[in-house]
Design an enzyme around this catalytic site. Structure first.
Site, PDB file in Angstrom:
ATOM      1  N   ARG A 103      23.803   1.016 -48.338  1.00 28.69           N
ATOM      2  CA  ARG A 103      23.640  -0.185 -47.527  1.00 28.69           C
ATOM      3  C   ARG A 103      22.365  -0.884 -47.970  1.00 28.69           C
ATOM      4  NH1 ARG A 103      23.240  -0.070 -41.002  1.00 28.69           N
ATOM      5  NH2 ARG A 103      21.227   0.818 -41.520  1.00 28.69           N
ATOM      6  N   THR A 107      20.016  -6.924 -46.113  1.00 26.47           N
ATOM      7  CA  THR A 107      21.188  -7.687 -45.646  1.00 26.47           C
ATOM      8  C   THR A 107      22.111  -6.822 -44.785  1.00 26.47           C
ATOM      9  OG1 THR A 107      22.520  -7.033 -47.543  1.00 26.47           O
ATOM     10  CG2 THR A 107      21.178  -9.022 -47.792  1.00 26.47           C
ATOM     11  N   ASP A 199      18.141   8.985 -40.416  1.00 31.46           N
ATOM     12  CA  ASP A 199      18.833   8.720 -41.685  1.00 31.46           C
ATOM     13  C   ASP A 199      19.600   9.976 -42.106  1.00 31.46           C
ATOM     14  OD1 ASP A 199      19.499   8.480 -44.443  1.00 31.46           O
ATOM     15  OD2 ASP A 199      18.004   6.898 -44.646  1.00 31.46           O
ATOM     16  N   ASP A 202      19.245  11.295 -45.758  1.00 30.30           N
ATOM     17  CA  ASP A 202      17.984  11.998 -46.008  1.00 30.30           C
ATOM     18  C   ASP A 202      17.984  13.362 -45.334  1.00 30.30           C
ATOM     19  OD1 ASP A 202      17.157   9.827 -47.422  1.00 30.30           O
ATOM     20  OD2 ASP A 202      15.655   9.150 -45.974  1.00 30.30           O
TER      21      ASP A 202
HETATM   22  C1  PRP Z   1      24.537   5.115 -44.168  1.00 29.63           C
HETATM   23  C2  PRP Z   1      25.703   5.867 -43.555  1.00 29.63           C
HETATM   24  C3  PRP Z   1      26.860   4.916 -43.766  1.00 29.63           C
HETATM   25  C4  PRP Z   1      26.209   3.579 -43.615  1.00 29.63           C
HETATM   26  C5  PRP Z   1      26.475   3.077 -42.222  1.00 29.63           C
HETATM   27  O1  PRP Z   1      24.546   5.268 -45.536  1.00 29.63           O
HETATM   28  O2  PRP Z   1      25.899   7.130 -44.112  1.00 29.63           O
HETATM   29  O3  PRP Z   1      27.465   5.044 -45.040  1.00 29.63           O
HETATM   30  O4  PRP Z   1      24.793   3.758 -43.797  1.00 29.63           O
HETATM   31  O5  PRP Z   1      26.022   1.796 -42.067  1.00 29.63           O
HETATM   32  P1  PRP Z   1      26.967   0.555 -41.761  1.00 29.63           P
HETATM   33  O6  PRP Z   1      27.999   0.988 -40.763  1.00 29.63           O
HETATM   34  O7  PRP Z   1      25.998  -0.452 -41.201  1.00 29.63           O
HETATM   35  O8  PRP Z   1      27.571   0.113 -43.061  1.00 29.63           O
HETATM   36  P2  PRP Z   1      23.292   4.856 -46.444  1.00 29.63           P
HETATM   37  O9  PRP Z   1      23.381   3.429 -46.859  1.00 29.63           O
HETATM   38  O10 PRP Z   1      22.026   5.251 -45.745  1.00 29.63           O
HETATM   39  O11 PRP Z   1      23.520   5.689 -47.762  1.00 29.63           O
HETATM   40  P3  PRP Z   1      23.417   7.262 -48.038  1.00 29.63           P
HETATM   41  O12 PRP Z   1      24.611   7.900 -47.404  1.00 29.63           O
HETATM   42  O13 PRP Z   1      23.474   7.320 -49.530  1.00 29.63           O
HETATM   43  O14 PRP Z   1      22.119   7.787 -47.475  1.00 29.63           O
END
Ligand code: PRP
Length: 206
Positions: A103, A107, A199, A202
């Protein structure tokens, strides 16, 4: 199709443990997979079975088997990998389809960086895995990708979901079922779920 809040006492207890701010990576992973087993149990309870005659210890016996093609499990990289073993424990023959999104933290839009789908995906039910459903952008993009590949039956398993993301998916994809261990209060102004888990990526990968 709908939202399924799986609020079994074991799940509520384990979600409480997941929320601890100083939880270790190994404990988070263990709990994530334990909860996923329970979500999988719930998300598969309407699966059709068919009869089969096998040779048992006392001769022929009729048994039940899951009907149709094996499901494809779709972990969303990275954090969805933290739930994958929980599904394999329950459905060892599931075929994996891996998609990668992160994400954009400014944005909040999902950015795709990997896709490898299982063979014959159009004949399989897809079980999407992601610990967090926040704005719903990542899930929306994953569902679109699966539908474009011909997938007709899609369910998503989440440890924690925000009302904003749930409403978006139920509106844009009323044919998709969402199974979540918790529905939280809201998103904060930077798109994190409150109270949430922090997170998850993480916490799973350190
Ligand atoms: C997180 C989570 C989802 C997303 C949710 O991933 O695991 O995939 O954000 O957000 P949304 O519903 O607003 O799209 P992240 O971008 O942190 O990536 P990662 O799993 O690689 O840590």
């Amino acid at each position: 199709m709908a939202l399924h809040l799986v609020d079994h006492p074991l799940i509520r207890h384990k979600v409480g443990l997941l929320r601890q701010h100083d939880i270790s990576t190994s404990h988070f992973r263990t709990l994530a997979n334990e909860i996923t087993r329970l979500l999988t149990y719930e998300a598969t309870k309407d699966f059709e079975t068919e009869k089969k005659i096998i040779k048992g210890w006392a001769g022929k016996v009729e048994v039940d088997c899951i009907k149709g093609k094996k499901v494809t499990v779709v972990p969303i990289l990275r954090a969805g990998l933290g739930m994958l073993d929980g599904v394999y424990d329950m459905i060892p023959g599931a075929k994996a389809s891996v998609v990668g999104f992160y994400r954009n933290e400014e944005t909040l839009e999902p950015v795709q960086y990997y896709v490898k789908l299982a063979k014959n995906i159009q004949e399989r039910m897809a079980l999407i895995l992601d610990p967090m459903l926040a704005t719903g952008g990542t899930l929306n993009a994953t569902i679109k990708l699966l539908k474009e590949a011909g997938c007709k039956s899609i369910r998503g398993l989440f440890l924690c979901a925000a009302p904003e993301g749930i409403n978006r998916i139920l509106t844009e994809h009323p044919d998709v079922d969402i199974y979540t261990a918790a529905v939280d209060e809201k998103l904060n102004d930077v798109g994190y779920i409150i109270p949430g888990l922090g997170d998850a990526g993480d916490k799973i990968f350190g």
